[in-house]
Design an enzyme around this catalytic site. Structure first.
Site, short mmCIF file in Angstrom:
data_model
loop_
_atom_site.label_atom_id
_atom_site.label_comp_id
_atom_site.label_asym_id
_atom_site.label_seq_id
_atom_site.Cartn_x
_atom_site.Cartn_y
_atom_site.Cartn_z
CB SER A 1 -0.79 0.02 1.19
OG SER A 1 -1.44 1.20 1.15
CB THR B 1 -6.93 -1.95 0.83
OG1 THR B 1 -6.90 -1.93 -0.52
CG2 THR B 1 -5.98 -2.32 1.56
CE LYS C 1 -11.41 -0.77 -1.37
NZ LYS C 1 -11.36 -0.12 -2.57
CG ASP D 1 -12.78 3.10 -3.92
OD1 ASP D 1 -11.85 3.46 -3.35
OD2 ASP D 1 -13.11 1.96 -3.54
N GLY E 1 -16.67 -5.97 -11.04
CA GLY E 1 -16.10 -6.36 -9.58
C GLY E 1 -16.55 -5.02 -8.72
N GLY E 2 -15.69 -5.02 -7.62
CA GLY E 2 -16.23 -4.08 -6.62
C GLY E 2 -15.87 -2.65 -7.29
CB ALA E 3 -12.82 -1.36 -9.34
CG ASN F 1 -17.92 -9.39 -16.08
OD1 ASN F 1 -16.84 -9.06 -15.78
ND2 ASN F 1 -18.56 -10.32 -15.15
CB THR G 1 -19.62 -14.06 -15.25
OG1 THR G 1 -18.27 -14.84 -15.08
CG2 THR G 1 -20.65 -14.66 -14.46
#
Length: 285
Positions: A19, A67, A71, A107, A135-137, A157, A159
């Protein structure tokens, strides 16, 4: 004379040695002359995370960043959230309030602030945005782009069900889902292309998507910042696209947390960017 207690903040992750948040925040602590303040790393495995989270004040921390992989766990463990974290069901910033610990998510703010700084001519309302990944982002960026006024979100994506679940969960009003093999249709007429996957990161494999259908006036950005110029950005630049690397998202997402903890709104400067680039062993493109 009694020395004032150190106001400590940490970034919690597992692992956490990589980090660069301490580099960023300690630079600001020095720059703005914040006395008796320190930002440090705290390595916490998933099985210990919730207990550690609730002990933050006892451990002397006035706040924290969160992180990977914590999260979502941070969101579930806290009872107070800001509106963005509540929508995303994920927390990356924890602030001590009179009512207790509050989870926030910066974010999406960091993503938009990076575009506004590095691509001054880009306008959200000018056309569709294509997001690679689910995803999360992707969640944070999709919600931020919708709030910014993007007329259509196109999620590509591998999936399909995961992308459809993201759209449903966030109640994205203008989103369409495309299969990975149908990326060309998603790129057609787009104003923005965002890679929200880890593809292109050192050791993560290449992003195998053809850019031919993408209008040359479209902006291309990548949340990956190691390397600073990913294969996607290099190919886009060679075609004549304006490109924005992912480092600015990391820098800008740190701003609201620092302000909440220390009462000073810091600036993302060329000096800070150069400091982090040097730590990465990178040079400006």
């Amino acid at each position: 004379m009694t020395r004032p207690a150190i106001r400590k903040v940490c970034v919690i992750g597992w692992p956490i040695t990589h980090s660069r948040s301490p580099l960023i925040h300690n630079h600001w602590i020095r720059t703005y002359g914040i006395e008796s303040a320190l930002y440090e790393r705290l390595a916490v495995p998933p099985e210990d995370f919730v207990a550690t989270l609730h002990r933050l004040p006892e451990l002397g921390y006035i706040g924290a960043n969160v992180t990977v992989p914590h999260k979502e766990a941070a969101f579930a463990a806290l009872t107070r959230h800001d509106a963005v974290a509540l929508r995303l069901k994920a927390v990356n910033t924890i602030v001590t309030t009179p009512e207790g610990l509050e989870g926030r998510n910066t974010d999406g703010y960091g993503f938009i602030a990076n575009l506004k700084e590095r691509a001054r001519g880009w306008r959200a309302a000018a056309g569709p945005a294509v997001l690679l990944g689910a995803g999360g982002a992707t969640r944070a960026i999709a919600a931020a782009l919708e709030s910014e006024g993007v007329p259509e979100l196109r999620l590509v994506n591998r999936t399909r069900a995961r992308a459809e679940a993201l759209v449903s969960d966030l109640e994205l009003r203008s989103a369409r889902v495309f299969d990975w093999d149908d990326a060309a249709a998603a790129l057609d007429g787009a104003n923005l292309l965002v890679n929200t996957t880890t593809l292109g990161m050192k050791g993560a494999g290449d992003l195998d998507i053809a850019l031919d259908p993408l209008p040359l006036g479209a902006l291309v950005t990548d949340i990956v910042y190691t390397p600073l110029e990913t294969g996607l950005l290099a190919r886009a630049r060679a075609r004549g696209h304006d490109v924005v690397d992912g480092l600015g998202m990391l820098l800008h997402q740190a701003v609201p947390g620092f302000e909440a903890w220390f009462g000073v709104r810091p600036e993302v400067t060329a000096q800070l960017r150069a400091l982090v680039l040097a730590d990465m062993g990178e040079t400006e493109r």
